[in-house]
Design an enzyme around this catalytic site. Structure first.
Site, PDB file in Angstrom:
ATOM      1  N   CYS A  90      -1.516   1.760  -3.053  1.00 16.81           N
ATOM      2  CA  CYS A  90      -2.507   2.822  -2.805  1.00 16.81           C
ATOM      3  C   CYS A  90      -1.916   4.223  -2.760  1.00 16.81           C
ATOM      4  O   CYS A  90      -2.431   5.140  -3.408  1.00 16.81           O
ATOM      5  CB  CYS A  90      -3.218   2.612  -1.474  1.00 16.81           C
ATOM      6  SG  CYS A  90      -3.415   0.917  -0.960  1.00 16.81           S
ATOM      7  N   GLU A 125     -25.677  15.885  -2.025  1.00 14.76           N
ATOM      8  CA  GLU A 125     -27.088  16.082  -1.682  1.00 14.76           C
ATOM      9  C   GLU A 125     -27.984  15.131  -2.479  1.00 14.76           C
ATOM     10  O   GLU A 125     -29.107  14.839  -2.067  1.00 14.76           O
ATOM     11  CB  GLU A 125     -27.521  17.533  -1.896  1.00 14.76           C
ATOM     12  CG  GLU A 125     -27.595  17.978  -3.339  1.00 14.76           C
ATOM     13  CD  GLU A 125     -28.072  19.429  -3.482  1.00 14.76           C
ATOM     14  OE1 GLU A 125     -29.078  19.779  -2.879  1.00 14.76           O
ATOM     15  OE2 GLU A 125     -27.402  20.203  -4.206  1.00 14.76           O
ATOM     16  N   TYR A 133      -9.163  -3.198 -10.907  1.00 14.72           N
ATOM     17  CA  TYR A 133      -8.798  -1.949 -10.227  1.00 14.72           C
ATOM     18  C   TYR A 133      -7.582  -1.289 -10.884  1.00 14.72           C
ATOM     19  O   TYR A 133      -7.623  -0.144 -11.283  1.00 14.72           O
ATOM     20  CB  TYR A 133      -8.398  -2.243  -8.776  1.00 14.72           C
ATOM     21  CG  TYR A 133      -9.509  -2.488  -7.811  1.00 14.72           C
ATOM     22  CD1 TYR A 133      -9.969  -1.464  -6.989  1.00 14.72           C
ATOM     23  CD2 TYR A 133     -10.070  -3.744  -7.657  1.00 14.72           C
ATOM     24  CE1 TYR A 133     -10.959  -1.690  -6.055  1.00 14.72           C
ATOM     25  CE2 TYR A 133     -11.071  -3.974  -6.726  1.00 14.72           C
ATOM     26  CZ  TYR A 133     -11.512  -2.945  -5.924  1.00 14.72           C
ATOM     27  OH  TYR A 133     -12.486  -3.161  -5.009  1.00 14.72           O
ATOM     28  N   CYS A 180       0.821  -1.212   0.000  1.00 17.23           N
ATOM     29  CA  CYS A 180       0.000   0.000   0.000  1.00 17.23           C
ATOM     30  C   CYS A 180       0.853   1.260   0.000  1.00 17.23           C
ATOM     31  O   CYS A 180       0.656   2.164  -0.801  1.00 17.23           O
ATOM     32  CB  CYS A 180      -0.935  -0.009   1.208  1.00 17.23           C
ATOM     33  SG  CYS A 180      -1.905   1.499   1.329  1.00 17.23           S
ATOM     34  N   GLU A 213      -7.411   2.151 -13.047  1.00 18.87           N
ATOM     35  CA  GLU A 213      -6.775   3.312 -12.415  1.00 18.87           C
ATOM     36  C   GLU A 213      -5.615   3.819 -13.283  1.00 18.87           C
ATOM     37  O   GLU A 213      -5.474   5.021 -13.511  1.00 18.87           O
ATOM     38  CB  GLU A 213      -6.312   2.952 -11.004  1.00 18.87           C
ATOM     39  CG  GLU A 213      -7.509   2.718 -10.081  1.00 18.87           C
ATOM     40  CD  GLU A 213      -7.164   2.368  -8.649  1.00 18.87           C
ATOM     41  OE1 GLU A 213      -8.034   2.521  -7.788  1.00 18.87           O
ATOM     42  OE2 GLU A 213      -6.029   1.932  -8.375  1.00 18.87           O
ATOM     43  N   HIS A 261     -26.979  22.111   0.108  1.00 20.81           N
ATOM     44  CA  HIS A 261     -27.020  22.634  -1.250  1.00 20.81           C
ATOM     45  C   HIS A 261     -26.057  23.790  -1.433  1.00 20.81           C
ATOM     46  O   HIS A 261     -25.943  24.616  -0.532  1.00 20.81           O
ATOM     47  CB  HIS A 261     -28.456  23.105  -1.538  1.00 20.81           C
ATOM     48  CG  HIS A 261     -28.659  23.538  -2.947  1.00 20.81           C
ATOM     49  ND1 HIS A 261     -28.687  22.639  -3.999  1.00 20.81           N
ATOM     50  CD2 HIS A 261     -28.833  24.765  -3.481  1.00 20.81           C
ATOM     51  CE1 HIS A 261     -28.882  23.307  -5.122  1.00 20.81           C
ATOM     52  NE2 HIS A 261     -28.962  24.593  -4.840  1.00 20.81           N
ATOM     53  N   LYS A 288      -0.033   5.466  -6.001  1.00 19.78           N
ATOM     54  CA  LYS A 288      -1.068   5.482  -7.055  1.00 19.78           C
ATOM     55  C   LYS A 288      -1.984   6.696  -6.903  1.00 19.78           C
ATOM     56  O   LYS A 288      -2.250   7.429  -7.844  1.00 19.78           O
ATOM     57  CB  LYS A 288      -1.865   4.174  -6.982  1.00 19.78           C
ATOM     58  CG  LYS A 288      -3.006   4.013  -7.968  1.00 19.78           C
ATOM     59  CD  LYS A 288      -4.308   4.616  -7.521  1.00 19.78           C
ATOM     60  CE  LYS A 288      -4.797   4.292  -6.165  1.00 19.78           C
ATOM     61  NZ  LYS A 288      -5.296   2.957  -5.961  1.00 19.78           N
TER      62      LYS A 288
END
Ligand code: NDP
Length: 448
Positions: free
Chosen positions: A48, A442, A178, A43, A182, A437, A51
């Site tokens: 992760c 939302e 993945y 990682c 990516e 908002h 990346k």
């Protein structure tokens, strides 16, 4: 006095191993961890973290273009791969140092050597030194799978991709999961011509169909080329250093790099596990029970080497549960239900819980709500890229059983919403919350 050199010997200082070592030591155990490469694991070192930094770097391509619609006079810009690469690798070095420090601060002995299992309570280091421990934790992770065919040795994997000398002009990526999506996004944003080749006819199997279809459509609009149901025949190296990639039933492709992103394989080869009586599954993963215990009472395993859910936060939780249970007198288990996940594509997608088809198979009666919208920022930027949110509910109770989204910042939004899904809230309860908002999030309380 213990009969063993250590209470716990951990093999592998990645996400799971570091957490287990640190927590076990905090509970008073005498702990050592062996690492053959760099503290931090996949990682931090080649997954992760670097990346995500490349994803940030690549996204400036769009931001700089869009900035002009917001009144910014953007002069001619150019991208320098070496700067991004070196800054990212510098950050990896920094984190590597911090991880090492955390272990020493917690009195964990760090041994920068390969260790293999030589008995139920014994490991042997590469130097030949033998060390005994009451418990051994296998946290060695996994490595990228590389398919084998003529010339496949010319391909690289996610291990090497962070170190490229220069930005490749043409990138061929094998796989549709993945890493493939990516890096397709990263290289495409940075200006490379990307062709993604997958053996099946889908990308990101396991994600909700509508969401992954939207990613496919947006990626194609952005210029990524896809070849589905497509197998590799060969890769030949040309005199100019480029590669000719032959695939079944398609024209040859010329590429500067071929990136294999076809899954990851547990790192159990040559680790001495089978000899010590530890059962492995057909993929070489360590078989464990709900408490991370292998078929040998003193040997446990956490993280990717167990091939349960190959995600960092899961490995960390498994390491924590192991250490608390064995050394902290606080037994607990990891709850694998409703694990949120994301793909850091352009735009990113994220999901938690059941996909629509999984919910239909499992529950029968299902209600689905969607919001298909263009983010305000994209409207002003003249960027014709629509976000899609999908909420899957139990048709009888109204409980939200799945939430899936693609659009700007969707991983950030989904992490918060996943709490509500995990807590078992209903669509009505989502709708009782007043919208914030204007935001993209939302839409979660306004879905039709
Ligand atoms: P994935 O499992 O995501 O995808 C593998 C892809 O390769 C699939 O498209 C699959 O095809 C194809 N494939 C599998 N085996 C073969 C084979 N033998 N020959 C040809 N193609 C094959 O793997 P990745 O390598 O992308 O990533 C590995 C793991 O790392 C992920 O599963 C994930 O757990 C983790 N990861 C997580 C990230 C995140 O959280 N954002 C980012 C990167 C990695 P098919 O269509 O048949 O399934």
């Amino acid at each position: 006095m213990s009969d063993y050199d250590y209470d716990l010997f951990v093999i592998g200082a990645g996400s799971g191993g570091v957490r287990a070592s640190r927590i076990a030591a905090a509970h008073g155990a005498r702990v050592a961890v062996a690492e053959e490469y760099r503290v931090g694991g996949t990682c931090v070192i080649r997954g992760c973290v670097p990346k995500k930094l490349l994803v940030y770097g690549a996204h400036f391509a769009e931001d700089l273009k869009d900035a002009q619609r917001f009144g910014w006079n953007v002069p001619e810009v150019e991208f320098d791969w070496a700067t991004l690469r070196d800054n990212v690798l510098g950050e990896v070095d920094r984190l590597n140092g911090l991880y090492g420090q955390t272990l020493s601060n917690n009195n964990v002995d760090v041994i920068l050597e390969r260790a293999t299992v030589s008995g139920a309570h014994e490991v042997t280091l590469a130097s030949g030194r033998k060390i005994t421990a009451r418990y051994i934790l296998i946290a060695v992770g996994a490595h990228p799978h590389s398919p084998e065919f003529p010339g496949s040795e010319h391909g690289i994997t996610s291990n090497e991709v962070f170190h490229l000398e220069k930005l490749p002009r043409r990138v061929v990526i094998a796989g549709g999961g993945y890493i493939a999506n990516e890096f397709a996004g990263i290289f495409n944003e940075l200006g490379s011509k990307v062709t993604l080749i997958n053996r099946s006819d889908v990308i990101l199997r396991g994600y909700d169909e509508s969401i992954r279809d939207r990613l496919l459509q947006i990626s194609m609009t952005k210029g990524v080329e896809f070849r589905f149901n497509c197998g590799f025949e060969s890769i030949d190296k040309n005199d100019d250093g480029t590669f000719t990639v032959m695939t079944k039933g398609h024209d040859p492709l010329i590429a500067d790099i071929v990136l294999f992103a076809t899954g990851r394989v547990p790192n159990t080869d040559g680790l001495g596990l089978a000899e010590a009586g530890v059962e492995l599954d057909q993929h070489g993963a360590v078989k464990v029970d709900a408490d991370n215990k292998s078929s040998v009472d003193s040997i446990y395993a956490v993280g990717d080497v167990t091939n349960r859910v190959q995600l960092t936060p899961v490995a960390i939780r498994e390491g924590q549960a192991f250490a608390d249970t064995i050394f902290g007198n606080k037994p607990h288990r990891v709850d694998y239900d409703c694990i949120p996940s994301a793909v850091f594509s352009h735009p990113p997608m994220a999901g938690v819980g059941l996909t629509e088809s999984q919910a239909r198979n499992k529950l029968g009666s299902v209600s689905v709500y969607t919001s298909d919208f263009r983010a305000m920022k994209n409207v002003l930027a003249n960027r014709n890229e629509r976000a899609l949110y999908k909420m899957v509910c139990d048709g009888t109770t109204g409980r939200v059983v799945g939430l899936h989204m693609i659009g700007p910042d969707s991983p950030e939004i989904l992490q918060a919403a996943a709490i509500a899904v995990k807590a078992g809230l209903t669509k009505d309860q989502f709708d009782q919350t007043v919208a914030l908002h204007p935001s993209m999030a939302e839409e979660l309380v306004l879905m039709k």
